[in-house]
Design a protein around this motif. Structure first.
Motif, PDB file in Angstrom:
ATOM      1  N   SER A 153       0.835  -1.200   0.000  1.00 10.56           N
ATOM      2  CA  SER A 153       0.000   0.000   0.000  1.00 10.56           C
ATOM      3  C   SER A 153       0.876   1.260   0.000  1.00 10.56           C
ATOM      4  CB  SER A 153      -0.911   0.001   1.218  1.00 10.56           C
ATOM      5  OG  SER A 153      -0.121   0.005   2.386  1.00 10.56           O
ATOM      6  N   ASN A 154       2.015   1.194   0.663  1.00 11.98           N
ATOM      7  CA  ASN A 154       2.908   2.353   0.675  1.00 11.98           C
ATOM      8  C   ASN A 154       3.622   2.504  -0.654  1.00 11.98           C
ATOM      9  OD1 ASN A 154       2.212   2.638   3.249  1.00 11.98           O
ATOM     10  ND2 ASN A 154       4.203   2.144   4.136  1.00 11.98           N
ATOM     11  N   ALA A 155       3.854   1.369  -1.306  1.00 11.64           N
ATOM     12  CA  ALA A 155       4.633   1.407  -2.541  1.00 11.64           C
ATOM     13  C   ALA A 155       3.961   2.320  -3.556  1.00 11.64           C
ATOM     14  CB  ALA A 155       4.784   0.007  -3.100  1.00 11.64           C
ATOM     15  N   VAL A 156       2.641   2.330  -3.558  1.00 11.02           N
ATOM     16  CA  VAL A 156       1.918   3.168  -4.512  1.00 11.02           C
ATOM     17  C   VAL A 156       2.223   4.640  -4.237  1.00 11.02           C
ATOM     18  CG1 VAL A 156      -0.333   3.776  -5.442  1.00 11.02           C
ATOM     19  CG2 VAL A 156       0.108   1.451  -4.665  1.00 11.02           C
ATOM     20  N   GLN A 157       2.178   5.012  -2.952  1.00 13.33           N
ATOM     21  CA  GLN A 157       2.455   6.404  -2.620  1.00 13.33           C
ATOM     22  C   GLN A 157       3.930   6.746  -2.834  1.00 13.33           C
ATOM     23  OE1 GLN A 157       1.183   6.103   1.378  1.00 13.33           O
ATOM     24  NE2 GLN A 157      -0.865   5.523   0.745  1.00 13.33           N
ATOM     25  N   SER A 158       4.795   5.769  -2.675  1.00 13.14           N
ATOM     26  CA  SER A 158       6.221   6.067  -2.719  1.00 13.14           C
ATOM     27  C   SER A 158       6.689   6.477  -4.115  1.00 13.14           C
ATOM     28  CB  SER A 158       7.047   4.884  -2.246  1.00 13.14           C
ATOM     29  OG  SER A 158       7.047   3.899  -3.250  1.00 13.14           O
ATOM     30  N   GLU A 159       5.843   6.231  -5.138  1.00 14.14           N
ATOM     31  CA  GLU A 159       6.177   6.689  -6.486  1.00 14.14           C
ATOM     32  C   GLU A 159       6.692   8.127  -6.450  1.00 14.14           C
ATOM     33  OE1 GLU A 159       5.949   5.437  -9.971  1.00 14.14           O
ATOM     34  OE2 GLU A 159       6.481   3.913  -8.498  1.00 14.14           O
ATOM     35  N   ASP A 160       5.965   8.982  -5.711  1.00 13.92           N
ATOM     36  CA  ASP A 160       6.294  10.388  -5.731  1.00 13.92           C
ATOM     37  C   ASP A 160       7.408  10.762  -4.777  1.00 13.92           C
ATOM     38  OD1 ASP A 160       4.885  11.201  -7.800  1.00 13.92           O
ATOM     39  OD2 ASP A 160       3.284  12.208  -6.701  1.00 13.92           O
ATOM     40  N   THR A 161       8.023   9.760  -4.136  1.00 13.80           N
ATOM     41  CA  THR A 161       9.148  10.103  -3.292  1.00 13.80           C
ATOM     42  C   THR A 161      10.437   9.655  -3.978  1.00 13.80           C
ATOM     43  OG1 THR A 161       8.851   8.069  -2.080  1.00 13.80           O
ATOM     44  CG2 THR A 161       7.820  10.041  -1.169  1.00 13.80           C
ATOM     45  N   THR A 162      10.336   9.468  -5.288  1.00 18.71           N
ATOM     46  CA  THR A 162      11.537   9.127  -6.047  1.00 18.71           C
ATOM     47  C   THR A 162      11.845  10.248  -7.027  1.00 18.71           C
ATOM     48  OG1 THR A 162      11.020   6.780  -5.882  1.00 18.71           O
ATOM     49  CG2 THR A 162      12.620   7.408  -7.557  1.00 18.71           C
ATOM     50  N   PHE A 163      13.102  10.667  -7.009  1.00 17.72           N
ATOM     51  CA  PHE A 163      13.573  11.675  -7.946  1.00 17.72           C
ATOM     52  C   PHE A 163      14.236  10.930  -9.101  1.00 17.72           C
ATOM     53  CE2 PHE A 163      16.769  14.487  -9.731  1.00 17.72           C
ATOM     54  CZ  PHE A 163      16.131  15.722  -9.769  1.00 17.72           C
ATOM     55  N   THR A 164      13.862  11.276 -10.317  1.00 18.49           N
ATOM     56  CA  THR A 164      14.366  10.554 -11.485  1.00 18.49           C
ATOM     57  C   THR A 164      15.042  11.509 -12.455  1.00 18.49           C
ATOM     58  OG1 THR A 164      12.686   8.828 -11.302  1.00 18.49           O
ATOM     59  CG2 THR A 164      13.637   9.154 -13.479  1.00 18.49           C
ATOM     60  N   ASP A 234      17.583   6.976 -10.495  1.00 23.76           N
ATOM     61  CA  ASP A 234      16.476   7.079  -9.546  1.00 23.76           C
ATOM     62  C   ASP A 234      17.051   7.254  -8.150  1.00 23.76           C
ATOM     63  OD1 ASP A 234      13.948   6.481 -11.097  1.00 23.76           O
ATOM     64  OD2 ASP A 234      15.120   4.714 -11.624  1.00 23.76           O
ATOM     65  N   VAL A 235      16.582   8.266  -7.452  1.00 21.59           N
ATOM     66  CA  VAL A 235      17.072   8.530  -6.101  1.00 21.59           C
ATOM     67  C   VAL A 235      15.865   8.599  -5.167  1.00 21.59           C
ATOM     68  CG1 VAL A 235      18.363  10.135  -4.643  1.00 21.59           C
ATOM     69  CG2 VAL A 235      18.919   9.955  -7.076  1.00 21.59           C
ATOM     70  N   SER A 236      15.923   7.862  -4.067  1.00 19.75           N
ATOM     71  CA  SER A 236      14.814   7.952  -3.110  1.00 19.75           C
ATOM     72  C   SER A 236      14.908   9.273  -2.378  1.00 19.75           C
ATOM     73  CB  SER A 236      14.898   6.825  -2.088  1.00 19.75           C
ATOM     74  OG  SER A 236      14.669   5.615  -2.752  1.00 19.75           O
ATOM     75  N   LEU A 237      13.773   9.963  -2.284  1.00 13.59           N
ATOM     76  CA  LEU A 237      13.753  11.243  -1.577  1.00 13.59           C
ATOM     77  C   LEU A 237      13.345  10.995  -0.137  1.00 13.59           C
ATOM     78  CD1 LEU A 237      11.839  13.345  -4.240  1.00 13.59           C
ATOM     79  CD2 LEU A 237      14.261  13.503  -3.703  1.00 13.59           C
ATOM     80  N   GLU A 238      14.115  11.521   0.778  1.00 11.42           N
ATOM     81  CA  GLU A 238      13.732  11.420   2.183  1.00 11.42           C
ATOM     82  C   GLU A 238      12.595  12.412   2.408  1.00 11.42           C
ATOM     83  OE1 GLU A 238      15.079   9.118   4.058  1.00 11.42           O
ATOM     84  OE2 GLU A 238      16.285   8.601   2.301  1.00 11.42           O
ATOM     85  N   GLY A 239      11.395  11.882   2.589  1.00 14.48           N
ATOM     86  CA  GLY A 239      10.295  12.804   2.848  1.00 14.48           C
ATOM     87  C   GLY A 239       9.670  13.388   1.594  1.00 14.48           C
TER      88      GLY A 239
END
Length: 296
Positions: A153-164, A234-239
């Motif tokens: 369920s979080n994975a869907v939201q986490s789309e927008d916490t990735t900088f590409t 792809d970089v994970s964004l903290e927050g």
């Protein structure tokens, strides 16, 4: 004439490497060519002086079972595409496994890319890439367990916490309307980067992952002689806040960069200037991914 020769040599090297792979891994489970037409075109090109340059890349899958006692059930798939200029340029390989989280997969593929850049310039390297995966891939399953325990369920939201950041390569970009589209869409989607028109055409866009994906899906629907993503970061964004996104950006809002090569063929860009521009932005290694040679 010399370039024709090297294109043919590259095509011949690709053919002989494919022959080698199919003799080493005769079973479909280990090695499958996913685009037979591309292979036929490549073979025809390698054998006929007058043949057209192949229109698509040879694509295949290598499945690898790592030699790890507890990983007897794990299989890694190497989804591979050979750019036309391979082995002068690096192969495009994405390693996948059902046991890898997204973060682990990104980590693994990024390390494989680094290995290839350091070890495989100009030589056929599918076997060494396969060896690397065989030796190293299983270790990534246990890395960063925290990220793999994220529920779906979080994975869907986490789309927008990735900088590409997407590095797009086109055979050429001259058309004014396309150039306008690139700039307008990037602006609409809050993407930074640059577009270098001419031949070849280079487009870099960076921003939220979902915006980059949307940009790419629009751009590729236009008609191109050839367009592909050469590399993606792809970089994970903290927050994932605005400040965090701004911190990752290497470029201003997308603009056209014209590195004019003065002379008779004014539409051919000066790649030396492009190299220096990328170097200033801390992206010199990308030049090699595009053109398969060290800059300077």
């Amino acid at each position: 004439e010399t370039t024709e020769m090297t294109n043919r040599e590259e095509a011949e090297m690709q053919m002989s490497e494919l022959d080698l792979l199919s003799s080493m891994f005769p079973s479909e489970e280990e090695f499958t060519v996913t685009d037979q037409l591309a292979v036929a075109e490549l073979k025809h090109y390698a054998e006929n002086e007058s043949a057209e340059v192949p229109s698509s890349k040879v694509q295949f899958i290598l499945n690898v079972k790592p030699e790890v006692s507890n990983a007897s059930l794990v299989e890694f798939s190497m989804v591979c595409a050979l750019p036309f200029k391979y082995p002068t340029v690096l192969p495009e390989i994405t390693v996948r496994s059902s046991l890898l989280s997204r973060a682990q997969q990104i980590h693994l593929n990024s390390d494989l890319k680094t290995y290839l850049m350091q070890n495989c310039s100009g030589e056929p390297c599918m076997l060494s890439a396969r060896e690397w995966v065989k030796d190293h891939a299983a270790a990534y399953i246990d890395k960063e367990l925290s990220s793999s325990s994220v529920t779906t369920s979080n994975a869907v939201q986490s789309e927008d916490t990735t900088f590409t950041r997407l590095w797009i390569y086109s055979h050429h970009i001259y058309n004014k309307q396309k150039r306008k589209n690139v700039i307008d869409w990037a602006k609409e989607l809050s993407l930074s980067g640059f577009c270098m028109p001419g031949k070849p055409g280079v487009v870099c866009v960076e921003g939220l992952q979902s915006s980059c994906e949307e940009f790419w899906s629009r751009v590729r629907r236009l008609t191109w002689k050839r367009i592909l993503i050469r590399h993606r970061e792809d970089v994970s964004l903290e927050g994932g806040g605005h400040a965090e996104i701004q911190k990752q950006r290497k470029f201003p809002p997308l603009e056209e960069k014209c590195f004019d090569a003065h002379g008779a063929r004014g539409n051919h860009m000066d790649l030396g200037q492009l190299y220096r521009f990328l170097e200033e932005k801390g992206c010199a290694d990308i030049f090699q991914m595009y053109f398969g040679v060290e800059g300077h």
